[in-house]
Design a protein around this motif. Structure first.
Motif, PDB file in Angstrom:
ATOM      1  N   THR A 189      69.014  70.238  72.367  1.00 53.20           N
ATOM      2  CA  THR A 189      69.918  71.370  72.492  1.00 53.20           C
ATOM      3  C   THR A 189      71.370  70.927  72.588  1.00 53.20           C
ATOM      4  OG1 THR A 189      69.651  71.411  74.887  1.00 53.20           O
ATOM      5  CG2 THR A 189      68.178  72.803  73.593  1.00 53.20           C
ATOM      6  N   ARG A 190      71.640  69.632  72.431  1.00 54.12           N
ATOM      7  CA  ARG A 190      73.017  69.163  72.479  1.00 54.12           C
ATOM      8  C   ARG A 190      73.818  69.827  71.371  1.00 54.12           C
ATOM      9  NH1 ARG A 190      73.364  62.788  72.545  1.00 54.12           N
ATOM     10  NH2 ARG A 190      72.656  63.135  70.446  1.00 54.12           N
ATOM     11  N   VAL A 191      75.018  70.216  71.683  1.00 48.62           N
ATOM     12  CA  VAL A 191      75.875  70.854  70.703  1.00 48.62           C
ATOM     13  C   VAL A 191      77.029  69.919  70.397  1.00 48.62           C
ATOM     14  CG1 VAL A 191      77.372  72.828  70.269  1.00 48.62           C
ATOM     15  CG2 VAL A 191      75.267  73.111  71.571  1.00 48.62           C
ATOM     16  N   GLY A 192      77.388  69.840  69.128  1.00 48.70           N
ATOM     17  CA  GLY A 192      78.538  69.048  68.734  1.00 48.70           C
ATOM     18  C   GLY A 192      78.276  67.559  68.635  1.00 48.70           C
ATOM     19  N   THR A 193      77.032  67.161  68.516  1.00 50.84           N
ATOM     20  CA  THR A 193      76.734  65.740  68.402  1.00 50.84           C
ATOM     21  C   THR A 193      76.639  65.357  66.936  1.00 50.84           C
ATOM     22  OG1 THR A 193      74.374  66.138  68.471  1.00 50.84           O
ATOM     23  CG2 THR A 193      75.470  65.697  70.566  1.00 50.84           C
ATOM     24  N   TYR A 194      76.878  64.127  66.660  1.00 58.49           N
ATOM     25  CA  TYR A 194      76.734  63.638  65.300  1.00 58.49           C
ATOM     26  C   TYR A 194      75.927  62.371  65.321  1.00 58.49           C
ATOM     27  CZ  TYR A 194      77.553  62.229  60.586  1.00 58.49           C
ATOM     28  OH  TYR A 194      77.361  61.882  59.285  1.00 58.49           O
ATOM     29  N   PRO A 195      74.865  62.269  64.597  1.00 58.05           N
ATOM     30  CA  PRO A 195      74.192  63.369  63.918  1.00 58.05           C
ATOM     31  C   PRO A 195      73.415  64.208  64.925  1.00 58.05           C
ATOM     32  CG  PRO A 195      72.930  61.379  63.609  1.00 58.05           C
ATOM     33  CD  PRO A 195      74.167  61.000  64.384  1.00 58.05           C
ATOM     34  N   PRO A 196      73.206  65.493  64.630  1.00 59.08           N
ATOM     35  CA  PRO A 196      72.459  66.332  65.574  1.00 59.08           C
ATOM     36  C   PRO A 196      71.015  65.863  65.681  1.00 59.08           C
ATOM     37  CG  PRO A 196      72.941  67.531  63.546  1.00 59.08           C
ATOM     38  CD  PRO A 196      73.649  66.219  63.459  1.00 59.08           C
ATOM     39  N   LEU A 197      70.466  65.981  66.870  1.00 58.09           N
ATOM     40  CA  LEU A 197      69.077  65.583  67.067  1.00 58.09           C
ATOM     41  C   LEU A 197      68.162  66.590  66.399  1.00 58.09           C
ATOM     42  CD1 LEU A 197      69.176  64.584  70.821  1.00 58.09           C
ATOM     43  CD2 LEU A 197      69.161  63.082  68.856  1.00 58.09           C
ATOM     44  N   LYS A 198      67.140  66.112  65.723  1.00 58.47           N
ATOM     45  CA  LYS A 198      66.182  66.990  65.060  1.00 58.47           C
ATOM     46  C   LYS A 198      64.935  67.110  65.918  1.00 58.47           C
ATOM     47  CE  LYS A 198      68.077  67.942  61.103  1.00 58.47           C
ATOM     48  NZ  LYS A 198      68.282  69.284  60.645  1.00 58.47           N
ATOM     49  N   ILE A 199      64.410  68.325  66.005  1.00 63.60           N
ATOM     50  CA  ILE A 199      63.163  68.522  66.720  1.00 63.60           C
ATOM     51  C   ILE A 199      62.034  68.577  65.703  1.00 63.60           C
ATOM     52  CG2 ILE A 199      64.310  69.763  68.581  1.00 63.60           C
ATOM     53  CD1 ILE A 199      62.988  72.314  67.526  1.00 63.60           C
ATOM     54  N   ASP A 200      60.818  68.385  66.156  1.00 70.80           N
ATOM     55  CA  ASP A 200      59.648  68.472  65.300  1.00 70.80           C
ATOM     56  C   ASP A 200      59.274  69.946  65.170  1.00 70.80           C
ATOM     57  OD1 ASP A 200      57.288  68.321  63.943  1.00 70.80           O
ATOM     58  OD2 ASP A 200      56.347  66.874  65.291  1.00 70.80           O
ATOM     59  N   CYS A 201      59.728  70.588  64.106  1.00 66.65           N
ATOM     60  CA  CYS A 201      59.510  72.025  63.923  1.00 66.65           C
ATOM     61  C   CYS A 201      58.028  72.352  63.788  1.00 66.65           C
ATOM     62  CB  CYS A 201      60.268  72.522  62.702  1.00 66.65           C
ATOM     63  SG  CYS A 201      62.056  72.559  62.925  1.00 66.65           S
ATOM     64  N   GLY A 202      57.255  71.459  63.185  1.00 65.77           N
ATOM     65  CA  GLY A 202      55.822  71.717  63.032  1.00 65.77           C
ATOM     66  C   GLY A 202      55.116  71.888  64.364  1.00 65.77           C
ATOM     67  N   LYS A 203      55.363  70.971  65.275  1.00 68.40           N
ATOM     68  CA  LYS A 203      54.734  71.047  66.597  1.00 68.40           C
ATOM     69  C   LYS A 203      55.289  72.208  67.412  1.00 68.40           C
ATOM     70  CE  LYS A 203      53.426  66.229  67.130  1.00 68.40           C
ATOM     71  NZ  LYS A 203      53.585  65.018  67.918  1.00 68.40           N
ATOM     72  N   ALA A 204      56.595  72.415  67.326  1.00 62.89           N
ATOM     73  CA  ALA A 204      57.214  73.503  68.089  1.00 62.89           C
ATOM     74  C   ALA A 204      56.696  74.859  67.611  1.00 62.89           C
ATOM     75  CB  ALA A 204      58.730  73.441  67.966  1.00 62.89           C
ATOM     76  N   CYS A 205      56.559  75.027  66.304  1.00 64.71           N
ATOM     77  CA  CYS A 205      56.081  76.300  65.760  1.00 64.71           C
ATOM     78  C   CYS A 205      54.580  76.465  65.979  1.00 64.71           C
ATOM     79  CB  CYS A 205      56.424  76.411  64.284  1.00 64.71           C
ATOM     80  SG  CYS A 205      58.200  76.662  64.006  1.00 64.71           S
ATOM     81  N   GLU A 206      53.854  75.373  65.987  1.00 64.84           N
ATOM     82  CA  GLU A 206      52.422  75.448  66.288  1.00 64.84           C
ATOM     83  C   GLU A 206      52.218  75.988  67.702  1.00 64.84           C
ATOM     84  OE1 GLU A 206      48.763  72.318  66.805  1.00 64.84           O
ATOM     85  OE2 GLU A 206      50.181  71.975  65.175  1.00 64.84           O
ATOM     86  N   ALA A 207      53.002  75.508  68.637  1.00 67.12           N
ATOM     87  CA  ALA A 207      52.908  75.989  70.014  1.00 67.12           C
ATOM     88  C   ALA A 207      53.371  77.443  70.108  1.00 67.12           C
ATOM     89  CB  ALA A 207      53.750  75.112  70.933  1.00 67.12           C
ATOM     90  N   ARG A 208      54.424  77.780  69.371  1.00 67.90           N
ATOM     91  CA  ARG A 208      54.974  79.142  69.417  1.00 67.90           C
ATOM     92  C   ARG A 208      54.002  80.160  68.801  1.00 67.90           C
ATOM     93  NH1 ARG A 208      59.047  81.845  72.106  1.00 67.90           N
ATOM     94  NH2 ARG A 208      59.832  83.521  70.830  1.00 67.90           N
TER      95      ARG A 208
END
Length: 102
Positions: free
Chosen positions: A32-51
């Motif tokens: 959730t860090r804002v303004g970082t370079y490069p922005p951290l990527k989350i694992d959308c597959g796992k996050a959406c599987e849980a959601r």
């Protein structure tokens, strides 16, 4: 000349220690860090599987969640609600002005 060498050496040592600290604690700062370079990527597959695990239409949920996660780089915790933790995710709408993200 000696002072310049000492300055360069101390700069190199401090950069090494900074890199070492980041390598030892990579998860200290979350996605959730804002303004970082490069922005951290989350694992959308796992996050959406849980959601979407309790969804009545899991394929539709995974597709919409994946799109939203890819654009916002965040997914709210839990299986529904909690939109306040990811404002971008909550603000996305369909052409019919309904919430796009599950």
């Amino acid at each position: 000349m000696g002072i310049l060498k000492a300055l360069v050496a101390s700069l190199l040592v401090s950069l090494f220690l900074f890199q070492l600290a980041q390598a030892l604690h990579p998860n200290q700062l979350d996605a959730t860090r804002v303004g970082t370079y490069p922005p951290l990527k989350i694992d959308c597959g796992k996050a959406c599987e849980a959601r979407c695990m309790l969804s009545k239409r899991p394929n539709l949920c995974h597709r919409a969640c994946g799109t939203c996660c890819g654009r916002c780089n965040c997914v709210p915790p839990g299986t529904s609600g909690n939109y306040e933790s990811c404002a971008c995710y909550a603000q996305m709408t369909t052409r019919g002005n309904k919430k796009k993200c599950p």
